[in-house]
Design an enzyme around this catalytic site. Structure first.
Site, short mmCIF file in Angstrom:
data_model
loop_
_atom_site.label_atom_id
_atom_site.label_comp_id
_atom_site.label_asym_id
_atom_site.label_seq_id
_atom_site.Cartn_x
_atom_site.Cartn_y
_atom_site.Cartn_z
N CYS A 100 46.07 38.30 46.01
CA CYS A 100 46.27 37.31 44.95
C CYS A 100 45.33 36.11 45.07
CB CYS A 100 47.73 36.92 44.90
SG CYS A 100 48.21 36.41 43.26
N ARG A 134 51.27 33.96 32.30
CA ARG A 134 51.58 34.34 33.69
C ARG A 134 51.82 35.85 33.69
NH1 ARG A 134 52.11 32.82 38.67
NH2 ARG A 134 51.18 30.81 38.12
N HIS A 202 51.51 41.97 45.59
CA HIS A 202 52.41 41.43 46.62
C HIS A 202 53.44 42.53 46.90
CE1 HIS A 202 51.09 37.21 46.30
NE2 HIS A 202 51.10 37.35 44.99
#
Ligand code: GLN
Length: 267
Positions: A100, A134, A202
């Site tokens: 990320c 997002r 993640h």
């Protein structure tokens, strides 16, 4: 493999860049090494000049995700004080895994919402642009065949507003099967070249994708292959995560054959 010098895993900015449990990747590397009788020592590389010397002694590196503020805070230190030694180590074959925000810092630059250009490490030809959208949720991809993974599905989750654009000739880590990926449009996810690999996955990533953990270990050891270990626990966690990513209700209509993709159950 005992009796040899332990591997030294350079963990970049463990305090600032540890979002959504990315430290779990370090634990996976340590455990999968230990279970093969390989010593692996974690070397924290924090802010400040002494980090470059510590990095010079490492066999490979990991950098996790981070909030925008933490990402900005480490960017200058990373590029100014660690950039040169990381480029040298990587050119000699040391693996560098980045997640990320760490992935975003591997590129040429990051363009903030205010239009400020924050330089990156320049290890991969890519750049990231801040966006108002997002991109968040479960993320499942099919990994690039060049990684030669037995089971090419990589599973985890993503949560980022930056959109990452790969420049000409750079190979994505894989293509999105479920989720958003680098931009939410390109269907590309992550990027990799030689021993440098970045991703938005993640999870933490490595406990759910043990073959990718072994990719890092093999490169850090300079080995073609590693002795197999019983990772049935990891593999069941992985199947569960795949089920979640495919939404349990869809999944009830499928049956998993082996470790691959589900096939429709005959009605
Ligand atoms: N701050 C970056 C973004 O939001 C990365 C976030 C993260 O590391 N999850 O795009």
């Amino acid at each position: 493999m005992t009796g040899e010098e332990p591997l030294r895993l350079g963990h970049l900015y463990p305090k600032e860049m540890n979002l959504y449990g990315d430290r779990g990747n370090i634990l996976a590397m340590v455990l999968r090494a230990q279970r093969r009788g390989i010593g692996l020592e974690v070397v924290p590389i924090s802010m400040g000049a002494d980090g470059a010397d510590r990095a010079a002694s490492c066999s490979g590196f990991f950098i996790g995700g981070g909030q925008d503020l933490d990402q900005d805070a480490v960017a200058e230190d990373l590029i100014q004080l660690k950039g040169e030694v990381l480029r040298q180590k990587v050119s000699l074959g040391a693996p560098l895994l980045a997640v990320c925000a760490g992935f975003q810092l591997l590129g040429t630059h990051y363009l903030t919402a205010a239009g400020t250009r924050i330089p990156g490490l320049g290890l991969l030809p890519l750049h990231t642009e801040a966006s108002r959208q997002r991109l968040v949720g479960n993320l499942m991809i099919t990994a690039d065949p060049g990684l030669e993974l037995q089971d090419p599905i990589l599973i985890g989750f993503e949560n980022h507003s930056g959109k990452t654009y790969l420049h000409e000739g750079l190979t994505p880590l894989g293509y999105v099967m479920h989720g958003q990926g680098n931009t939410g449009q390109s269907r590309q996810e992550g990027a990799w070249r030689d021993t440098v690999l970045g991703t938005y996955l993640h999870g933490p990533l490595l406990p759910k994708n043990p073959e990718l953990c072994d990719w890092w270990l093999r490169l850090a050891l300079g080995l073609e292959c590693l002795p197999p270990i019983d990772d049935s626990l990891e593999r069941s966690a992985r199947l569960e995560a795949i089920a979640v990513a495919q939404r349990r209700d869809d999944f009830s209509r499928f049956r998993l054959l082996g470790r691959g993709l589900p096939t429709k159950r005959a009605r």
